[in-house]
Design a protein around this motif. Structure first.
Motif, PDB file in Angstrom:
ATOM      1  N   MET A   1       0.721  -1.122  -0.302  1.00  0.00           N
ATOM      2  CA  MET A   1       0.470   0.118   0.368  1.00  0.00           C
ATOM      3  C   MET A   1       1.127   1.336   0.097  1.00  0.00           C
ATOM      4  O   MET A   1       1.793   1.455   0.422  1.00  0.00           O
ATOM      5  CB  MET A   1      -0.706  -0.130   1.501  1.00  0.00           C
ATOM      6  CG  MET A   1      -1.637   0.698   1.352  1.00  0.00           C
ATOM      7  SD  MET A   1      -3.183   0.033   2.711  1.00  0.00           S
ATOM      8  CE  MET A   1      -3.566   2.100   3.280  1.00  0.00           C
ATOM      9  N   VAL A   2       0.735   1.886  -0.787  1.00  0.00           N
ATOM     10  CA  VAL A   2       1.291   3.793  -1.083  1.00  0.00           C
ATOM     11  C   VAL A   2       0.847   4.104  -0.704  1.00  0.00           C
ATOM     12  O   VAL A   2      -0.582   4.888  -1.140  1.00  0.00           O
ATOM     13  CB  VAL A   2       2.303   3.382  -1.895  1.00  0.00           C
ATOM     14  CG1 VAL A   2       2.892   5.053  -2.386  1.00  0.00           C
ATOM     15  CG2 VAL A   2       2.697   2.756  -2.363  1.00  0.00           C
ATOM     16  N   ASP A   3       1.295   5.610   0.186  1.00  0.00           N
ATOM     17  CA  ASP A   3       0.787   7.324   0.647  1.00  0.00           C
ATOM     18  C   ASP A   3       1.522   7.544  -0.359  1.00  0.00           C
ATOM     19  O   ASP A   3       2.413   8.397  -0.048  1.00  0.00           O
ATOM     20  CB  ASP A   3       0.770   7.162   2.090  1.00  0.00           C
ATOM     21  CG  ASP A   3       0.430   8.736   2.494  1.00  0.00           C
ATOM     22  OD1 ASP A   3       0.125   8.732   1.757  1.00  0.00           O
ATOM     23  OD2 ASP A   3       0.050   9.122   3.684  1.00  0.00           O
ATOM     24  N   ALA A   4       0.659   7.952  -1.272  1.00  0.00           N
ATOM     25  CA  ALA A   4       1.196   8.920  -2.829  1.00  0.00           C
ATOM     26  C   ALA A   4       0.733  10.356  -2.728  1.00  0.00           C
ATOM     27  O   ALA A   4       0.230  11.305  -3.197  1.00  0.00           O
ATOM     28  CB  ALA A   4       0.555   8.699  -4.159  1.00  0.00           C
ATOM     29  N   CYS A   5      -0.170  10.672  -1.328  1.00  0.00           N
ATOM     30  CA  CYS A   5      -0.527  11.875  -1.645  1.00  0.00           C
ATOM     31  C   CYS A   5       0.310  13.448  -1.308  1.00  0.00           C
ATOM     32  O   CYS A   5      -0.457  14.234  -2.300  1.00  0.00           O
ATOM     33  CB  CYS A   5      -0.773  11.902  -0.145  1.00  0.00           C
ATOM     34  SG  CYS A   5      -1.997  13.659   0.764  1.00  0.00           S
ATOM     35  N   GLN A   6       1.550  13.329  -1.295  1.00  0.00           N
ATOM     36  CA  GLN A   6       2.574  14.414  -1.679  1.00  0.00           C
ATOM     37  C   GLN A   6       2.990  14.144  -2.670  1.00  0.00           C
ATOM     38  O   GLN A   6       3.818  14.624  -3.327  1.00  0.00           O
ATOM     39  CB  GLN A   6       3.554  13.973  -0.223  1.00  0.00           C
ATOM     40  CG  GLN A   6       2.798  14.342   1.184  1.00  0.00           C
ATOM     41  CD  GLN A   6       2.386  15.764   1.451  1.00  0.00           C
ATOM     42  OE1 GLN A   6       2.100  16.112   2.356  1.00  0.00           O
ATOM     43  NE2 GLN A   6       4.000  16.141   1.035  1.00  0.00           N
ATOM     44  N   SER A   7       3.223  13.086  -3.306  1.00  0.00           N
ATOM     45  CA  SER A   7       3.762  12.479  -4.959  1.00  0.00           C
ATOM     46  C   SER A   7       2.865  13.450  -5.972  1.00  0.00           C
ATOM     47  O   SER A   7       3.223  13.321  -6.688  1.00  0.00           O
ATOM     48  CB  SER A   7       4.575  11.461  -4.558  1.00  0.00           C
ATOM     49  OG  SER A   7       3.651  10.406  -4.567  1.00  0.00           O
TER      50      SER A   7
END
Ligand SMILES: Cc1ncc(COP(=O)(O)O)c(C=O)c1O
Length: 392
Positions: A185-191
């Motif tokens: 799972m990846v938190d890509a909120c800032q990317s």
């Protein structure tokens, strides 16, 4: 399309008023994003909310295609939700954790995600283990390999942490997760919005992001990607008539696409605004966006490093548009406030947002400046001279 700076500046009404270096907090919407939302709100006010939704159904469907195109997924793998946290949590709490399961995460993990791991540890007796990073800030992949066993249920990582500018090598984590058949799972909120994101390349099963940050979309909207083959294995923690069909007095049936993670009631003006923001970014091209952000961030980092008493806090070679720094003897909050009085937006980055990383690197409160492609060298020069005046 190549970068047409004049058009980009004209499309950014806020640029006339302020120097916005808080793009990792909430960026400036384009005129197109603003117009799209106002048009829909007007429609709702004039013909009714449900009727406006029906009239715009094709455009609303199109938003799923835009999100899918942005991250190289398919539309049925996308849920549009209230924010990144809701997207992330709908996926995380859908995992069928059992006592003894292990969650592996990264040092610079985002506060809310880590709180959810702690909650799960309390509820289900799972363990949380942190994949170490080396002195150079890079993830120790060989150590990760040695941590893997059959009890690892999830590898979960923030791509770009809230501070420091670090870009975690999520594709390298994805390779290991896929090899061992572990959920990733990846938190890509800032990317998302500041660099190309490709879920096939990252090999993630779930990925969450928000609209208001580097995508330049409205607040209060975000999205979740769940890989097709994983959707049916995840039962969302909250379901309503959007995610499931009521079949009988004893039965319901979940949808088989990612909309099972959505709620029925939704901010449609925001959703359409998100679509407009993504289309705008896709038109410019994510590679072009990343190149311009890198150019501006390198320029700013260089200028900050020249100022006596200023320390930039970078922990990796892989950097992005986020630059955090501190000033000897002056509290970060006071600098942020003084910059704002001078028409320059930055933000305060507190250790509690990435506690493990902040403790390890003994980070104080930091000033976070985050550049976007619509910023320019003149703005950064003004920022540097105002900062120097504040310090002296
Ligand atoms: C890395 C990271 N993940 C998640 C979030 C939460 O996003 P949202 O506020 O849209 O839920 C943030 C917000 O700052 C963040 O920096």
């Amino acid at each position: 399309m190549t970068m047409d700076n004049n058009k980009i500046y004209q499309d950014t009404p806020g640029k006339k008023n302020i120097i916005h270096l808080n793009n990792a907090g909430s960026s400036l919407m384009t005129q197109q994003v603003l117009d799209t939302q106002i048009k829909h709100l007007n429609l709702e006010a004039n013909i009714g909310g449900y009727e406006a939704m029906a009239q715009m159904s094709e455009e609303l469907d199109q938003v799923y295609n835009s999100v899918a195109k942005l991250i190289n997924a398919s539309a049925d793998e996308i849920a549009i939700v209230e924010n990144a946290t809701v997207g992330w949590a709908m996926a995380f709490y859908a995992i069928d954790f059992k006592p003894g399961d292990r969650i592996l995460t990264v040092e610079a993990e985002y506060v809310s995600n880590f709180i959810a791991y702690l909650h799960m540890a309390k509820e289900k007796d799972v363990s949380i283990e942190v994949i170490p990073s080396g002195e150079d800030g890079e993830l120790c992949l060989d150590i990760l390999e040695s941590m893997i066993d059959e009890n690892v249920k999830l590898i979960s990582a923030t791509h770009v942490p809230t501070n420091s500018g670090l870009v975690n090598s999520v594709a390298a984590l994805g390779d290991i997760a896929r090899k061992h058949n572990i959920l990733f799972m990846v938190d890509a909120c800032q990317s998302v919005g500041q660099m190309p994101i490709d879920v096939e390349e990252i090999k993630c099963d779930m990925l969450s992001a928000t609209s208001r940050k580097y995508l330049r979309g409205p607040r209060g909207v975000g999205f979740l990607y769940v890989k097709k083959s994983v959707i049916e294995k995840l039962h969302p923690p909250i379901i309503d008539l959007r995610g499931a069909k009521w079949k009988s007095a004893t039965e319901y049936e979940l949808r088989n696409d990612a909309k099972r993670f959505e709620n029925w009631e939704s901010n449609y003006a925001g959703t359409l605004g998100l679509g407009a923001a993504i289309d705008y970014a896709l038109d410019i091209g994510l590679e072009n966006i990343q190149t311009r952000i890198d150019e501006l961030a390198n320029y700013l980092r260089g200028k900050l490093n020249e100022i006596e008493g200023v320390s930039t806090h970078t922990i990796s070679q892989h950097q992005c548009g986020i630059i955090t720094f501190s000033v000897n003897g002056i509290e970060a909050a006071s600098i942020v406030n003084k910059l704002r009085e001078n028409g320059i937006n930055t933000s305060l980055s507190e250790p509690s947002s990435t506690l493990l990383d902040a403790n390890k690197n003994k980070l104080p409160n930091l000033i976070r400046s985050s550049v976007h492609y619509f910023n320019d060298e003149d703005e950064l020069g003004k920022f540097i001279s105002v900062l120097k005046e504040i310090i002296n």
